[in-house]
Design a protein around this motif. Structure first.
Motif, PDB file in Angstrom:
ATOM      1  N   HIS A 155       0.848  -1.189   0.000  1.00  0.00           N
ATOM      2  CA  HIS A 155       0.000   0.000   0.000  1.00  0.00           C
ATOM      3  C   HIS A 155       0.884   1.239   0.000  1.00  0.00           C
ATOM      4  O   HIS A 155       1.996   1.226   0.543  1.00  0.00           O
ATOM      5  CB  HIS A 155      -0.906   0.023   1.232  1.00  0.00           C
ATOM      6  CG  HIS A 155      -1.737  -1.211   1.410  1.00  0.00           C
ATOM      7  ND1 HIS A 155      -2.930  -1.411   0.743  1.00  0.00           N
ATOM      8  CD2 HIS A 155      -1.529  -2.316   2.165  1.00  0.00           C
ATOM      9  CE1 HIS A 155      -3.422  -2.591   1.088  1.00  0.00           C
ATOM     10  NE2 HIS A 155      -2.593  -3.154   1.946  1.00  0.00           N
ATOM     11  N   VAL A 156       0.381   2.305  -0.588  1.00  0.00           N
ATOM     12  CA  VAL A 156       1.123   3.560  -0.572  1.00  0.00           C
ATOM     13  C   VAL A 156       1.097   4.151   0.833  1.00  0.00           C
ATOM     14  O   VAL A 156       0.286   3.774   1.676  1.00  0.00           O
ATOM     15  CB  VAL A 156       0.530   4.572  -1.574  1.00  0.00           C
ATOM     16  CG1 VAL A 156       0.598   4.029  -2.989  1.00  0.00           C
ATOM     17  CG2 VAL A 156      -0.906   4.951  -1.211  1.00  0.00           C
ATOM     18  N   MET A 204       7.657   2.221  -8.475  1.00  0.00           N
ATOM     19  CA  MET A 204       7.428   1.099  -7.561  1.00  0.00           C
ATOM     20  C   MET A 204       7.765   1.456  -6.121  1.00  0.00           C
ATOM     21  O   MET A 204       7.208   0.875  -5.193  1.00  0.00           O
ATOM     22  CB  MET A 204       8.227  -0.126  -8.019  1.00  0.00           C
ATOM     23  CG  MET A 204       7.745  -0.741  -9.331  1.00  0.00           C
ATOM     24  SD  MET A 204       5.972  -1.169  -9.349  1.00  0.00           S
ATOM     25  CE  MET A 204       5.266   0.266 -10.189  1.00  0.00           C
ATOM     26  N   LEU A 205       8.660   2.415  -5.921  1.00  0.00           N
ATOM     27  CA  LEU A 205       8.901   2.897  -4.564  1.00  0.00           C
ATOM     28  C   LEU A 205       7.638   3.534  -3.986  1.00  0.00           C
ATOM     29  O   LEU A 205       7.333   3.376  -2.805  1.00  0.00           O
ATOM     30  CB  LEU A 205      10.051   3.909  -4.550  1.00  0.00           C
ATOM     31  CG  LEU A 205      11.450   3.365  -4.786  1.00  0.00           C
ATOM     32  CD1 LEU A 205      12.464   4.512  -4.816  1.00  0.00           C
ATOM     33  CD2 LEU A 205      11.849   2.351  -3.713  1.00  0.00           C
ATOM     34  N   VAL A 206       6.890   4.227  -4.839  1.00  0.00           N
ATOM     35  CA  VAL A 206       5.615   4.799  -4.388  1.00  0.00           C
ATOM     36  C   VAL A 206       4.613   3.684  -4.092  1.00  0.00           C
ATOM     37  O   VAL A 206       3.970   3.672  -3.036  1.00  0.00           O
ATOM     38  CB  VAL A 206       5.050   5.765  -5.445  1.00  0.00           C
ATOM     39  CG1 VAL A 206       3.661   6.273  -5.022  1.00  0.00           C
ATOM     40  CG2 VAL A 206       5.992   6.951  -5.652  1.00  0.00           C
ATOM     41  N   ALA A 207       4.493   2.727  -4.999  1.00  0.00           N
ATOM     42  CA  ALA A 207       3.510   1.650  -4.833  1.00  0.00           C
ATOM     43  C   ALA A 207       3.774   0.815  -3.593  1.00  0.00           C
ATOM     44  O   ALA A 207       2.830   0.311  -2.966  1.00  0.00           O
ATOM     45  CB  ALA A 207       3.499   0.749  -6.072  1.00  0.00           C
ATOM     46  N   THR A 208       5.038   0.659  -3.231  1.00  0.00           N
ATOM     47  CA  THR A 208       5.396  -0.179  -2.078  1.00  0.00           C
ATOM     48  C   THR A 208       5.557   0.626  -0.791  1.00  0.00           C
ATOM     49  O   THR A 208       6.046   0.103   0.205  1.00  0.00           O
ATOM     50  CB  THR A 208       6.684  -0.971  -2.359  1.00  0.00           C
ATOM     51  OG1 THR A 208       7.729  -0.066  -2.736  1.00  0.00           O
ATOM     52  CG2 THR A 208       6.459  -1.980  -3.487  1.00  0.00           C
ATOM     53  N   MET A 255       1.752   8.917  -7.142  1.00  0.00           N
ATOM     54  CA  MET A 255       1.773   9.663  -5.882  1.00  0.00           C
ATOM     55  C   MET A 255       0.717   9.148  -4.922  1.00  0.00           C
ATOM     56  O   MET A 255      -0.224   8.446  -5.302  1.00  0.00           O
ATOM     57  CB  MET A 255       1.550  11.151  -6.135  1.00  0.00           C
ATOM     58  CG  MET A 255       0.245  11.499  -6.823  1.00  0.00           C
ATOM     59  SD  MET A 255       0.145  13.276  -7.185  1.00  0.00           S
ATOM     60  CE  MET A 255      -1.129  13.293  -8.457  1.00  0.00           C
ATOM     61  N   THR A 256       0.902   9.520  -3.693  1.00  0.00           N
ATOM     62  CA  THR A 256      -0.110   9.238  -2.688  1.00  0.00           C
ATOM     63  C   THR A 256      -1.256  10.237  -2.868  1.00  0.00           C
ATOM     64  O   THR A 256      -1.034  11.368  -3.309  1.00  0.00           O
ATOM     65  CB  THR A 256       0.475   9.361  -1.275  1.00  0.00           C
ATOM     66  OG1 THR A 256       0.931  10.702  -1.076  1.00  0.00           O
ATOM     67  CG2 THR A 256       1.650   8.407  -1.093  1.00  0.00           C
TER      68      THR A 256
END
Length: 274
Positions: A155-156, A204-208, A255-256
């Motif tokens: 989750h973000v 993917m850093l955002v997604a994880t 983005m979140t």
């Protein structure tokens, strides 16, 4: 495959399971060229680099898709488009982050996107050198698997604002290319941390949940198609610089949700000015 994938339609779930296997096979091919002293790098018409790893991985994926799903369409960065009749289309970027790949930096990935009737319904982002994969299908959540470990749902983050965020980008010069340097300068100044962890890795850093914001001034359909289902199933937003969820917008933002208004306040005027 995880339990929540039971909520995904069987044709999409079948293709996602297939693509996870083939992405691993493509990784094995790509890693044969990684750190190779004799790797030959060519420049395409747009001055972007391409290698035998890019072409070989796409050929491998295309042949597998053509055999398993002969009626599906395929669009790849390196080898063009093959029309289909099933309503499904695969969108392939065999090595996203070729510059990282040729410099021995492990933050490159293989992107496999799946459309159905023009809508992005599943995506895979696999990192061969890291042996990690992040994947999702609409309605089935977003998942992160490291090596042979069990997939974990991701989750973000819940971002408080740009001032508390980690902002990622691929290269500052790309903002210059579209005359939007002020967007980069403002985000770099206002964000708590700014890092050039770019290409699909930044998204993917955002997604994880490890970064809050990834901004790409230039993005092709094969870059974006896999990202949309992954980021949105993780609870985030993937939109173009005008705020529309699109794989064809020519740019992209992961983005979140809490950052949406502040970020689009910067990017929308920049698009109008180009």
């Amino acid at each position: 495959m995880t339990d929540t994938m039971e909520n995904v339609s069987p044709p999409v779930r079948e293709r996602l399971e297939f693509a996870l296997t083939e992405a691993r096979n493509a990784s094995e091919l790509i890693l044969r060229y990684y750190h190779a002293a004799d790797l030959n790098v060519e420049l395409k018409a747009d001055e972007s680099p391409v290698t035998a790893a890019d072409r070989g991985a796409e050929e491998l994926l295309r042949k597998a898709i053509e055999k398993a799903f002969p009626d599906d369409g395929i669009l790849g960065e390196e080898l063009g488009e093959t029309p289909g009749t099933s309503g499904f289309r695969w969108i392939l970027d065999p090595v996203d982050g070729t510059k990282s790949f040729i410099h021995g930096v492990p933050l490159f990935g293989t992107l496999i996107g799946l459309e159905h009737e023009g809508q992005c319904v599943a995506g895979i982002s696999r990192f061969p050198a890291l042996d990690e994969v992040v994947y999702a299908a609409r309605g089935g959540g977003a998942w992160w698997q490291k090596g042979t470990g069990a997939p974990t749902q991701v989750h973000v983050k819940q971002s408080a604002g740009i001032g508390e965020s980690l902002f990622c980008y691929t290269a500052a010069e790309l903002f210059d290319r579209i005359g939007a340097r002020t967007v980069y300068d403002t985000l770099s100044k206002e964000a708590k941390v700014s890092r050039g962890w770019g290409d699909c890795y930044g998204h993917m850093l955002v997604a994880t949940g490890r970064a809050d914001l990834m901004v790409d001034p230039l993005l092709s359909i094969w870059d974006a198609a896999a990202l949309i289902p992954i980021v949105t199933e993780a609870g985030g937003l993937f939109v173009d610089w005008t705020g529309n969820e699109s794989q064809t917008g020519g740019n992209g933002i992961s983005m979140t949700p809490g950052l949406k208004d502040a970020v689009l306040e910067l990017t929308r005027p920049a698009v109008k000015d180009t």
